[in-house]
Scaffold this active site. Structure first.
Site, PDB file in Angstrom:
ATOM      1  N   ARG A 228     -24.913 -65.010 -20.385  1.00 48.01           N
ATOM      2  CA  ARG A 228     -23.545 -65.295 -20.812  1.00 48.01           C
ATOM      3  C   ARG A 228     -23.121 -64.310 -21.907  1.00 48.01           C
ATOM      4  O   ARG A 228     -22.005 -63.818 -21.916  1.00 48.01           O
ATOM      5  CB  ARG A 228     -23.505 -66.732 -21.352  1.00 48.01           C
ATOM      6  CG  ARG A 228     -22.130 -67.207 -21.693  1.00 48.01           C
ATOM      7  CD  ARG A 228     -22.195 -68.583 -22.302  1.00 48.01           C
ATOM      8  NE  ARG A 228     -22.737 -68.518 -23.642  1.00 48.01           N
ATOM      9  CZ  ARG A 228     -23.137 -69.566 -24.347  1.00 48.01           C
ATOM     10  NH1 ARG A 228     -23.077 -70.752 -23.830  1.00 48.01           N
ATOM     11  NH2 ARG A 228     -23.597 -69.436 -25.561  1.00 48.01           N
TER      12      ARG A 228
ATOM     13  N   ASP B 196      -6.439 -74.614 -11.565  1.00 44.20           N
ATOM     14  CA  ASP B 196      -7.303 -75.789 -11.387  1.00 44.20           C
ATOM     15  C   ASP B 196      -6.486 -77.000 -10.912  1.00 44.20           C
ATOM     16  O   ASP B 196      -6.978 -77.809 -10.120  1.00 44.20           O
ATOM     17  CB  ASP B 196      -8.038 -76.104 -12.699  1.00 44.20           C
ATOM     18  CG  ASP B 196      -8.904 -74.930 -13.153  1.00 44.20           C
ATOM     19  OD1 ASP B 196      -9.354 -74.157 -12.275  1.00 44.20           O
ATOM     20  OD2 ASP B 196      -9.110 -74.755 -14.365  1.00 44.20           O
TER      21      ASP B 196
ATOM     22  N   ARG C 186      -5.905 -76.646  -7.259  1.00 45.05           N
ATOM     23  CA  ARG C 186      -7.130 -77.027  -6.527  1.00 45.05           C
ATOM     24  C   ARG C 186      -7.305 -78.542  -6.515  1.00 45.05           C
ATOM     25  O   ARG C 186      -7.770 -79.116  -5.519  1.00 45.05           O
ATOM     26  CB  ARG C 186      -8.342 -76.336  -7.167  1.00 45.05           C
ATOM     27  CG  ARG C 186      -8.344 -74.846  -6.872  1.00 45.05           C
ATOM     28  CD  ARG C 186      -9.489 -74.108  -7.545  1.00 45.05           C
ATOM     29  NE  ARG C 186      -9.518 -72.724  -7.076  1.00 45.05           N
ATOM     30  CZ  ARG C 186     -10.115 -71.735  -7.729  1.00 45.05           C
ATOM     31  NH1 ARG C 186     -10.722 -71.963  -8.885  1.00 45.05           N
ATOM     32  NH2 ARG C 186     -10.106 -70.519  -7.227  1.00 45.05           N
TER      33      ARG C 186
ATOM     34  N   HIS D 222     -11.583 -74.184 -18.793  1.00 39.45           N
ATOM     35  CA  HIS D 222     -11.622 -73.567 -17.458  1.00 39.45           C
ATOM     36  C   HIS D 222     -13.084 -73.228 -17.144  1.00 39.45           C
ATOM     37  O   HIS D 222     -13.493 -72.071 -17.157  1.00 39.45           O
ATOM     38  CB  HIS D 222     -10.745 -72.316 -17.444  1.00 39.45           C
ATOM     39  CG  HIS D 222     -10.715 -71.629 -16.118  1.00 39.45           C
ATOM     40  ND1 HIS D 222     -10.274 -72.240 -14.968  1.00 39.45           N
ATOM     41  CD2 HIS D 222     -11.101 -70.382 -15.748  1.00 39.45           C
ATOM     42  CE1 HIS D 222     -10.376 -71.397 -13.957  1.00 39.45           C
ATOM     43  NE2 HIS D 222     -10.889 -70.260 -14.404  1.00 39.45           N
TER      44      HIS D 222
HETATM   45  P1  NAI Z   1     -12.227 -57.162  -9.693  1.00 36.42           P
HETATM   46  O1  NAI Z   1     -13.558 -56.562  -9.991  1.00 36.42           O
HETATM   47  O2  NAI Z   1     -11.750 -57.213  -8.293  1.00 36.42           O
HETATM   48  O3  NAI Z   1     -11.091 -56.418 -10.568  1.00 36.42           O
HETATM   49  C1  NAI Z   1     -11.222 -56.129 -11.918  1.00 36.42           C
HETATM   50  C2  NAI Z   1     -10.560 -54.787 -12.163  1.00 36.42           C
HETATM   51  O4  NAI Z   1     -10.539 -54.530 -13.572  1.00 36.42           O
HETATM   52  C3  NAI Z   1     -11.288 -53.628 -11.503  1.00 36.42           C
HETATM   53  O5  NAI Z   1     -10.434 -52.938 -10.606  1.00 36.42           O
HETATM   54  C4  NAI Z   1     -11.718 -52.737 -12.674  1.00 36.42           C
HETATM   55  O6  NAI Z   1     -11.700 -51.363 -12.380  1.00 36.42           O
HETATM   56  C5  NAI Z   1     -10.660 -53.120 -13.718  1.00 36.42           C
HETATM   57  N1  NAI Z   1     -11.029 -52.776 -15.101  1.00 36.42           N
HETATM   58  C6  NAI Z   1     -12.237 -52.885 -15.707  1.00 36.42           C
HETATM   59  N2  NAI Z   1     -12.151 -52.455 -16.971  1.00 36.42           N
HETATM   60  C7  NAI Z   1     -10.874 -52.077 -17.189  1.00 36.42           C
HETATM   61  C8  NAI Z   1     -10.168 -51.558 -18.296  1.00 36.42           C
HETATM   62  N3  NAI Z   1     -10.773 -51.326 -19.478  1.00 36.42           N
HETATM   63  N4  NAI Z   1      -8.857 -51.270 -18.141  1.00 36.42           N
HETATM   64  C9  NAI Z   1      -8.223 -51.491 -16.965  1.00 36.42           C
HETATM   65  N5  NAI Z   1      -8.844 -51.980 -15.887  1.00 36.42           N
HETATM   66  C10 NAI Z   1     -10.156 -52.269 -15.987  1.00 36.42           C
HETATM   67  O7  NAI Z   1     -12.293 -58.638 -10.329  1.00 36.42           O
HETATM   68  P2  NAI Z   1     -11.299 -59.852 -10.007  1.00 36.42           P
HETATM   69  O8  NAI Z   1     -11.877 -60.657  -8.913  1.00 36.42           O
HETATM   70  O9  NAI Z   1      -9.912 -59.327  -9.881  1.00 36.42           O
HETATM   71  O10 NAI Z   1     -11.438 -60.716 -11.355  1.00 36.42           O
HETATM   72  C11 NAI Z   1     -10.945 -60.215 -12.582  1.00 36.42           C
HETATM   73  C12 NAI Z   1     -11.258 -61.186 -13.711  1.00 36.42           C
HETATM   74  O11 NAI Z   1     -10.500 -62.383 -13.531  1.00 36.42           O
HETATM   75  C13 NAI Z   1     -12.737 -61.607 -13.790  1.00 36.42           C
HETATM   76  O12 NAI Z   1     -13.142 -61.686 -15.147  1.00 36.42           O
HETATM   77  C14 NAI Z   1     -12.718 -62.987 -13.165  1.00 36.42           C
HETATM   78  O13 NAI Z   1     -13.798 -63.788 -13.591  1.00 36.42           O
HETATM   79  C15 NAI Z   1     -11.364 -63.514 -13.660  1.00 36.42           C
HETATM   80  N6  NAI Z   1     -10.776 -64.614 -12.910  1.00 36.42           N
HETATM   81  C16 NAI Z   1     -10.157 -65.595 -13.645  1.00 36.42           C
HETATM   82  C17 NAI Z   1      -9.532 -66.656 -13.033  1.00 36.42           C
HETATM   83  C18 NAI Z   1      -8.855 -67.704 -13.872  1.00 36.42           C
HETATM   84  O14 NAI Z   1      -8.478 -68.737 -13.322  1.00 36.42           O
HETATM   85  N7  NAI Z   1      -8.657 -67.497 -15.161  1.00 36.42           N
HETATM   86  C19 NAI Z   1      -9.533 -66.789 -11.560  1.00 36.42           C
HETATM   87  C20 NAI Z   1     -10.176 -65.689 -10.871  1.00 36.42           C
HETATM   88  C21 NAI Z   1     -10.788 -64.650 -11.547  1.00 36.42           C
END
Ligand code: NAI
Length: 308
Positions: free
Chosen positions: A88, A148, A151, A175
């Site tokens: 974590r 949430d 869902r 969350h």
């Molecule tokens: P992903 O890996 O598909 O996309 C993340 C993107 O961030 C990548 O394209 C990466 O290149 C970019 N990135 C990384 N560092 C960066 C920076 N310094 N500046 C700009 N871009 C940068 O991941 P995904 O599936 O889109 O998830 C993104 C985040 O959202 C994760 O932390 C995930 O756990 C979170 N998440 C949160 C949810 C919520 O309900 N709060 C729901 C789903 C995902």
């Protein structure tokens, strides 16, 4: 209305797509660190405009924040999801670094921006943005409860064998799989408490499946979900853009509300042009109060791993 979405990955691109399709803002800027990625996603999405009938202009940039200048709203989806074998602390360390850096860049070019935090662990990342951005607290909103709750409604409709438009319900607190608090006591089917329709076993099923909703999808997809997260963000951005004064559960900095202070947790709030217009305090049962406090203690522990 100009909206920036940082992170053009699965969730960020879905946010941009839903925002554009709903046609309520003039411009969406996608930002990513991966060379050409945001530009490519933006171009692909723009080529759906004539097909899907929207006029929102979507552009992309590899890290040039001058392109985001004057954004009214910015959504932070940049960061990595948890992978097997990662602690974590490592996850927080990596995402906190990204979120802190992205926040500084956003605020530098858009001092009046309202930030919606999506990156996980979201309640802690929202807290980090509060501590580092210098923005007033009504301009920082964590996205968790909107997703949430969607869902929760999906599972309620399934158990009730009812159309989703018949059901209403809300999820508050953290969350996370353990800290989520689906408010079964307040969920309704056309105004009638769902508890009068569902057996105790069905009620327990709905609550449990809601809490592990994200984990269930991660197992099926091999990565975390993007459609519902993107749609949830678009609802929040629209509430701000169109000054809807819509009540949405969001992760907000608490100052005595629900018996908690100096922590971001999911609570219902009125969202409008000023961001958070009002935190709504609803009466919880004794059992719900206890669960809320337990969730707060767990989030506090994670927040303790942050280095500012
Ligand atoms: P992903 O890996 O598909 O996309 C993340 C993107 O961030 C990548 O394209 C990466 O290149 C970019 N990135 C990384 N560092 C960066 C920076 N310094 N500046 C700009 N871009 C940068 O991941 P995904 O599936 O889109 O998830 C993104 C985040 O959202 C994760 O932390 C995930 O756990 C979170 N998440 C949160 C949810 C919520 O309900 N709060 C729901 C789903 C995902």
């Amino acid at each position: 209305m100009k909206v920036t979405v940082v992170g053009a990955g699965a969730v960020g691109a879905s946010c941009a797509e839903y925002i554009a399709m709903k046609n309520f803002c003039s411009e969406v800027v996608l930002v990513d660190i991966k060379e050409g990625f945001a530009e490519g996603k933006a171009m692909d999405l723009m080529q759906t405009a004539s097909l899907n009938g929207f006029d929102t202009k979507i552009t992309g940039t590899t890290g040039d924040y001058s392109k985001t200048a004057g954004s009214d709203v910015a959504v932070i989806t940049s960061g990595i999801p948890r992978k097997p074998g990662m602690t974590r602390e490592e996850l927080i360390g990596i995402n906190a670094g990204i979120v802190k850096d992205v926040t500084a860049n956003l605020v530098k070019h858009s001092p009046n921006v309202t930030i919606i935090v999506v990156s996980n662990p979201m309640d802690t990342m929202a807290y980090l943005v509060h501590k580092t951005s210098g923005l007033p607290k009504h301009k920082i909103i964590g996205m968790g409860g909107a997703l949430d709750s969607a869902r929760f409604k999906y599972r309620l409709a399934e158990a009730l064998e009812a159309p989703i438009s018949d059901v209403d319900g809300m999820v508050i607190a953290a969350h996370s799989d353990t800290g989520m608090l689906p408010l079964l006591s307040k969920a309704t089917r056309n105004g009638v408490p769902v508890t009068s329709f569902l057996t105790e076993e069905q009620q327990a099923y709905v609550v449990e499946e809601t809490k592990v909703g994200g984990a269930t999808l991660t197992k099926l997809l091999g990565t975390s979900a993007w459609y519902a997260p993107g749609a949830a963000v678009s609802v929040m951005v629209q509430a701000i853009a169109c000054d809807q004064k819509k009540m949405i559960p969001c992760s907000l900095m608490l100052d005595g509300e629900y018996g908690q202070s100096d922590i971001c947790l999911g609570v219902p709030a009125i969202i409008g042009k000023n961001g958070v217009e009002k935190i709504v305090e609803i009466e919880l049962t004794e059992a719900e109060k206890e669960k809320f406090a337990t969730a707060a203690a767990a989030v506090r522990e994670v927040n303790g791993d942050l280095k500012f």
